[in-house]
Motif scaffolding. Structure first.
Motif, PDB file in Angstrom:
ATOM      1  N   ALA A 174       0.682   4.033  -2.720  1.00  0.00           N
ATOM      2  CA  ALA A 174       0.620   5.547  -2.346  1.00  0.00           C
ATOM      3  C   ALA A 174       1.628   6.330  -3.138  1.00  0.00           C
ATOM      4  O   ALA A 174       1.547   7.452  -3.445  1.00  0.00           O
ATOM      5  N   THR A 175       2.979   5.887  -2.859  1.00  0.00           N
ATOM      6  CA  THR A 175       4.057   6.534  -3.418  1.00  0.00           C
ATOM      7  C   THR A 175       4.083   6.767  -4.906  1.00  0.00           C
ATOM      8  O   THR A 175       4.167   7.996  -5.434  1.00  0.00           O
ATOM      9  N   ALA A 176       3.650   5.411  -5.617  1.00  0.00           N
ATOM     10  CA  ALA A 176       3.491   5.628  -6.961  1.00  0.00           C
ATOM     11  C   ALA A 176       2.666   6.783  -7.546  1.00  0.00           C
ATOM     12  O   ALA A 176       2.704   7.469  -8.295  1.00  0.00           O
ATOM     13  N   LYS A 177       1.264   6.785  -6.732  1.00  0.00           N
ATOM     14  CA  LYS A 177       0.383   7.714  -6.943  1.00  0.00           C
ATOM     15  C   LYS A 177       0.784   9.015  -6.702  1.00  0.00           C
ATOM     16  O   LYS A 177       0.471   9.976  -7.373  1.00  0.00           O
ATOM     17  N   ARG A 178       1.206   9.296  -5.674  1.00  0.00           N
ATOM     18  CA  ARG A 178       1.998  10.752  -5.302  1.00  0.00           C
ATOM     19  C   ARG A 178       2.791  11.199  -6.323  1.00  0.00           C
ATOM     20  O   ARG A 178       2.842  12.317  -6.920  1.00  0.00           O
ATOM     21  N   GLU A 179       3.784  10.319  -6.742  1.00  0.00           N
ATOM     22  CA  GLU A 179       4.754  10.507  -7.758  1.00  0.00           C
ATOM     23  C   GLU A 179       3.988  11.108  -9.048  1.00  0.00           C
ATOM     24  O   GLU A 179       4.665  12.046  -9.709  1.00  0.00           O
TER      25      GLU A 179
ATOM     26  N   ARG B   2       0.886  -1.367   0.144  1.00  0.00           N
ATOM     27  CA  ARG B   2       0.067   0.053   0.087  1.00  0.00           C
ATOM     28  C   ARG B   2       1.006   1.164  -0.122  1.00  0.00           C
ATOM     29  O   ARG B   2       0.499   2.463  -0.633  1.00  0.00           O
ATOM     30  N   ILE B   3       2.049   1.317   0.661  1.00  0.00           N
ATOM     31  CA  ILE B   3       2.835   2.303   0.657  1.00  0.00           C
ATOM     32  C   ILE B   3       3.669   2.678  -0.643  1.00  0.00           C
ATOM     33  O   ILE B   3       3.405   3.635  -1.164  1.00  0.00           O
ATOM     34  N   GLU B   4       3.817   1.665  -1.492  1.00  0.00           N
ATOM     35  CA  GLU B   4       4.358   1.590  -2.607  1.00  0.00           C
ATOM     36  C   GLU B   4       3.260   2.210  -3.628  1.00  0.00           C
ATOM     37  O   GLU B   4       3.729   3.097  -4.459  1.00  0.00           O
TER      38      GLU B   4
END
Length: 222
Positions: free
Chosen positions: A145-150, A141-143
């Motif tokens: 969320a990080t990909a979505k943020r980027e 989930r963190i990955e």
């Protein structure tokens, strides 16, 4: 041996009689509902809520640990009560208690301890597996969320770059337009200034003629 038992009786740890009231055996199952054998399937351990204490009774029940005539916890409390004794004397005292009370043997708490230790070990293993699964899910989930943020940040930066380029083009166009307007105004000023100078010079020349040759000749009457 009687001396040891007398010491324990004075300490309030044992009674010299052989009554079985000190340990109550578990009730026999009803004939209508025969006791079911303990399940051999491993219990499931859900990830506990952070801050909640361990519920040992539930852990033992899920592992199928049977009731004991003399639970291991009771023997642990007895050992703690005899902690002032040296190990040899303490062992003799416990053996004396075992011999004096026919309702239990030392094998009862030892078997209970082994079963409960296995239950705790299995529960700890399941907790570890659940924690590993939680870690994998959380990292996934963190990955995500990080990909979505980027992606969102990249899109916004692209839009900001395009808006910045548009702003620069608009600033340059406005500056060029302003320069053209100012140049046209300056050219008009120079043109009008030249014309005003010519008119002023011609007017002065005409006035000089009047001064030199007198009043102007009157126009003939019809």
């Amino acid at each position: 041996m009687k001396g040891v038992m007398g010491f324990l009786e004075k300490a309030g740890l044992v009674r010299m009689d052989t009554s079985h009231d000190s340990v109550e055996p578990p009730p026999a199952p009803s004939p209508a509902t025969p006791a079911e054998p303990a399940s051999t399937a491993p219990p499931e351990a859900a990830m506990p809520v952070v801050g909640t204490p361990l519920k040992l009774d539930e852990i033992y029940a899920k592992a199928g640990v049977p009731a004991s005539l003399y639970p291991a916890e009771r023997l642990l409390r007895l050992i703690e009560g005899l902690s002032a004794m040296d190990p040899g004397t303490r062992l003799m005292a416990i053996q004396a208690m075992d011999a004096a009370d026919e309702s239990w043997t030392i094998d009862d708490p030892l078997a209970d301890a082994q079963a409960k230790a296995q239950a705790l070990s299995l529960h700890a293993e399941l907790l570890q597996l659940n924690l590993q699964a939680l870690e994998r899910d959380t990292l996934a989930r963190i990955e995500a969320a990080t990909a979505k943020r980027e992606k969102v940040v990249g899109d916004i930066r692209q839009q900001m770059s395009e808006l910045d380029a548009l702003m620069n083009r608009e600033v340059a166009r406005a500056a060029q337009d302003i320069a053209n307007q100012e140049a046209q105004l300056q050219a008009a000023r120079e043109h009008i200034t030249g014309q005003l100078a010519s008119l002023s010079q011609l007017g002065q020349q005409l006035q000089n003629l009047s001064a030199q040759f007198g009043a102007p000749v009157a126009a003939p009457k019809e």
